[in-house]
Design a protein around this motif. Structure first.
Motif, short mmCIF file in Angstrom:
data_model
loop_
_atom_site.label_atom_id
_atom_site.label_comp_id
_atom_site.label_asym_id
_atom_site.label_seq_id
_atom_site.Cartn_x
_atom_site.Cartn_y
_atom_site.Cartn_z
N LEU A 1 -5.25 15.71 38.96
CA LEU A 1 -4.30 14.70 39.40
C LEU A 1 -3.86 13.85 38.22
O LEU A 1 -4.55 13.75 37.21
CB LEU A 1 -4.92 13.80 40.47
CG LEU A 1 -5.36 14.51 41.75
CD1 LEU A 1 -6.16 13.56 42.64
CD2 LEU A 1 -4.15 15.04 42.52
N SER A 2 -2.71 13.23 38.37
CA SER A 2 -2.13 12.49 37.25
C SER A 2 -1.73 11.08 37.67
O SER A 2 -1.34 10.84 38.82
CB SER A 2 -0.90 13.23 36.73
OG SER A 2 -0.17 12.44 35.82
N GLY A 3 -1.80 10.15 36.73
CA GLY A 3 -1.30 8.80 36.94
C GLY A 3 0.14 8.65 36.49
O GLY A 3 0.74 7.60 36.66
N ASP A 4 0.70 9.70 35.89
CA ASP A 4 2.11 9.70 35.49
C ASP A 4 2.96 10.19 36.65
O ASP A 4 2.62 11.19 37.29
CB ASP A 4 2.33 10.61 34.29
CG ASP A 4 1.67 10.10 33.02
OD1 ASP A 4 0.92 9.11 33.10
OD2 ASP A 4 1.91 10.69 31.95
N MET A 5 4.05 9.50 36.91
CA MET A 5 4.93 9.89 38.01
C MET A 5 6.37 9.61 37.61
O MET A 5 6.64 8.74 36.77
CB MET A 5 4.61 9.09 39.28
CG MET A 5 3.25 9.35 39.88
SD MET A 5 3.09 10.96 40.67
CE MET A 5 4.14 10.75 42.11
N VAL B 1 0.45 5.18 34.59
CA VAL B 1 -0.66 4.32 34.98
C VAL B 1 -1.78 4.46 33.96
O VAL B 1 -2.10 5.56 33.51
CB VAL B 1 -1.18 4.69 36.38
CG1 VAL B 1 -2.33 3.76 36.79
CG2 VAL B 1 -0.06 4.63 37.40
N MET B 2 -2.39 3.36 33.59
CA MET B 2 -3.50 3.38 32.64
C MET B 2 -4.59 4.34 33.12
O MET B 2 -4.99 4.30 34.28
CB MET B 2 -4.09 1.97 32.49
CG MET B 2 -5.28 1.88 31.55
SD MET B 2 -5.97 0.20 31.47
CE MET B 2 -6.68 0.04 33.10
N GLY B 3 -5.07 5.19 32.22
CA GLY B 3 -6.10 6.16 32.58
C GLY B 3 -5.48 7.40 33.21
O GLY B 3 -4.26 7.60 33.20
N HIS B 4 -6.34 8.25 33.75
CA HIS B 4 -5.87 9.44 34.46
C HIS B 4 -6.95 9.87 35.45
O HIS B 4 -8.04 9.34 35.46
CB HIS B 4 -5.51 10.57 33.50
CG HIS B 4 -6.54 10.83 32.44
ND1 HIS B 4 -7.68 11.56 32.65
CD2 HIS B 4 -6.60 10.44 31.14
CE1 HIS B 4 -8.38 11.62 31.55
NE2 HIS B 4 -7.76 10.95 30.60
N GLY B 5 -6.60 10.82 36.31
CA GLY B 5 -7.55 11.24 37.33
C GLY B 5 -7.20 10.68 38.69
O GLY B 5 -6.08 10.24 38.96
N VAL B 6 -8.20 10.66 39.60
CA VAL B 6 -7.96 10.32 41.00
C VAL B 6 -7.46 8.89 41.17
O VAL B 6 -6.45 8.66 41.86
CB VAL B 6 -9.26 10.52 41.82
CG1 VAL B 6 -9.05 10.06 43.26
CG2 VAL B 6 -9.68 11.98 41.80
N SER B 7 -8.14 7.90 40.57
CA SER B 7 -7.75 6.50 40.78
C SER B 7 -6.34 6.24 40.26
O SER B 7 -5.53 5.58 40.93
CB SER B 7 -8.75 5.56 40.11
OG SER B 7 -8.82 5.81 38.72
N ILE C 1 -2.82 5.11 42.43
CA ILE C 1 -1.95 3.98 42.05
C ILE C 1 -0.53 4.48 41.83
O ILE C 1 0.44 3.88 42.31
CB ILE C 1 -2.49 3.28 40.79
CG1 ILE C 1 -3.87 2.70 41.06
CG2 ILE C 1 -1.53 2.18 40.33
CD1 ILE C 1 -4.58 2.20 39.82
N GLY C 2 -0.41 5.60 41.10
CA GLY C 2 0.92 6.14 40.82
C GLY C 2 1.68 6.52 42.08
O GLY C 2 2.87 6.23 42.21
N MET C 3 1.00 7.15 43.03
CA MET C 3 1.66 7.54 44.28
C MET C 3 2.04 6.32 45.11
O MET C 3 3.09 6.31 45.76
CB MET C 3 0.75 8.47 45.07
CG MET C 3 0.56 9.84 44.44
SD MET C 3 -0.52 10.95 45.39
CE MET C 3 0.50 11.27 46.83
N THR C 4 1.19 5.28 45.07
CA THR C 4 1.51 4.04 45.78
C THR C 4 2.77 3.40 45.21
O THR C 4 3.68 2.99 45.95
CB THR C 4 0.34 3.06 45.70
OG1 THR C 4 -0.82 3.65 46.28
CG2 THR C 4 0.67 1.76 46.42
N ASP D 1 -1.39 -8.46 42.27
CA ASP D 1 -2.11 -8.96 43.45
C ASP D 1 -3.10 -7.95 43.98
O ASP D 1 -4.18 -8.29 44.47
CB ASP D 1 -1.12 -9.34 44.56
CG ASP D 1 -0.30 -10.57 44.21
OD1 ASP D 1 -0.73 -11.32 43.30
OD2 ASP D 1 0.76 -10.77 44.82
N LEU D 2 -2.76 -6.68 43.90
CA LEU D 2 -3.63 -5.62 44.40
C LEU D 2 -4.98 -5.65 43.71
O LEU D 2 -6.03 -5.58 44.36
CB LEU D 2 -2.96 -4.25 44.20
CG LEU D 2 -3.79 -3.02 44.58
CD1 LEU D 2 -4.03 -3.00 46.09
CD2 LEU D 2 -3.08 -1.75 44.14
#
Length: 376
Positions: A172-176, A194-200, A204-207, A235-236
């Motif tokens: 999975l990727s944090g880039d979108m 998004v900072m980092g990569h992987g599931v978390s 965030i990226g999909m949100t 805020d999140l």
């Protein structure tokens, strides 16, 4: 002299007790096989893991405990261990009831006076661990499919062509990225990292991507959109007491009727606009999203000539090529000039093929790449 011999005997007895305790009281199944694979000795865990009684095990070899399809590899491990080699592997064990479990086996040769006399081994039931791993892999595969489904389809018409490449370094990727046609021949294109990569990071990226899809139907001002996203991301993480994260991104609004572009760059690597042998970067003017709820965002407007090309990308592309952003911008501008005759589809294929030549060991970050060919 007598005391010295007595101490040696005691030391030998202690060593024997130590090894016996290690064998008998091992939490995993410990066993001793002779040169023919017959059980010579074992602890109680062997009875538990196989379902056979002590008397049954002492009258059999290990072959009935495994399926026929696994026996060739087991024969190879058995033979090489008898030749003096240590082995560790996974296989499926068939219990007396017919139930199959997955075990991790470590086996070493028993060497006495330089001669191999048998095999001592340890078997651990890892069925639950392996099943959990399989479930996680299935869930990751499903999440990857969902993430790919969020990405937009290419756009190709008489005014503009937009296409992208999405390359996660993990499942999975944090880039979108996302784009959408607006009214009056206007097009919105956004890219996030998004900072980092992987599931978390992917969540965030999909949100963010989902929020953007709703926002762009209500607001067309890039400043308003990024201001809203910044406050939401900040805020999140503040409300959940999670470590602060941040998101870099570029939002571009292309007006094909007035030959103009307005954009907001929030701490992202600079996109490059190429038009009539001239290249122009779209540098960052603002903080990344999520760092401060007081951050303000500024947009920039620019005009373009017909038959221009705009390329957006994430820093994983720069990192994979092992060059600094300024050097990559110059290199990208040269590439755009040398290949301006290519269609948008073929140009992005060229960039992807160039990226694919990077050794796997160097692919340490997610990569997104968007190419936009403006025809009028």
């Amino acid at each position: 002299m007598y005391t010295h011999i007595e101490n040696q005997v005691k030391e030998t007895q202690l060593k024997d007790m130590f090894y016996q305790s290690l064998f008998i009281h091992n939490p995993n199944a410990s066993y001793l096989l002779d040169m023919n694979g017959n059980f010579v000795s074992f602890n109680e865990e062997v009875e538990v893991i196989t379902g056979y009684s002590k008397s049954e095990l002492l009258s059999m070899d290990f072959w009935p405990l495994f399926n026929d399809e696994d026996k060739p590899i087991l024969l190879e491990k058995f033979t090489t261990t008898l030749a003096g080699q240590k082995n560790k592997f996974k296989t499926t064990l068939v219990q007396k009831t017919g139930t199959e479990i997955i075990i991790s086996v470590t086996c070493v040769p028993v060497i006495i006076d330089g001669i191999v006399e048998g095999i001592v081994g340890i078997a651990e039931d890892i069925t639950e661990e392996e099943q959990t791993k399989i479930r996680n892999e299935k869930e990751l595969h499903l999440a990857q499919k969902l993430q790919l489904n969020v990405l937009p389809k290419p756009i190709s018409n008489t005014s503009i062509e937009i296409d992208g490449v999405y390359i996660p370094c993990d499942e999975l990727s944090g880039d979108m990225y996302y784009w959408q046609k607006l009214i009056n021949e206007r097009y919105a294109v956004v890219i996030f990292d998004v900072m980092g990569h992987g599931v978390s990071s992917s969540l965030i990226g999909m949100t963010i991507c989902s929020m953007f899809r709703e926002l762009i139907t209500m607001k067309e001002d890039p400043v308003e959109i990024f201001t809203y996203l910044n406050e939401h991301i900040y805020d999140l993480f503040q409300s959940s007491n999670q470590p602060t994260t941040y998101v870099t991104g570029v939002l571009v609004i292309i007006d094909c009727q007035n030959n103009s572009i307005e954009y907001v760059n929030a701490g992202h690597v600079s996109p490059v606009l190429f038009s009539k042998s001239l290249s122009e970067p779209l540098p960052s003017l603002n903080l990344p999203l999520g760092l401060s709820n007081r951050a303000t965002y500024e947009k920039k407007e620019m005009s373009y000539n017909k038959h221009s090309r705009l390329v957006l990308y994430t820093d994983g592309l720069v990192d994979s090529l092992e060059c600094d952003p300024d050097k990559y911008i110059a290199e990208l501008a040269t590439t755009m000039q040398d290949h301006e005759h290519l269609s948008n589809e073929h140009f992005i294929k060229y960039l992807k093929n160039k990226k694919d030549k990077i050794p796997e060991i160097d692919k340490v970050d997610d990569i997104c790449l968007v190419s936009i060919t403006i025809k009028k």
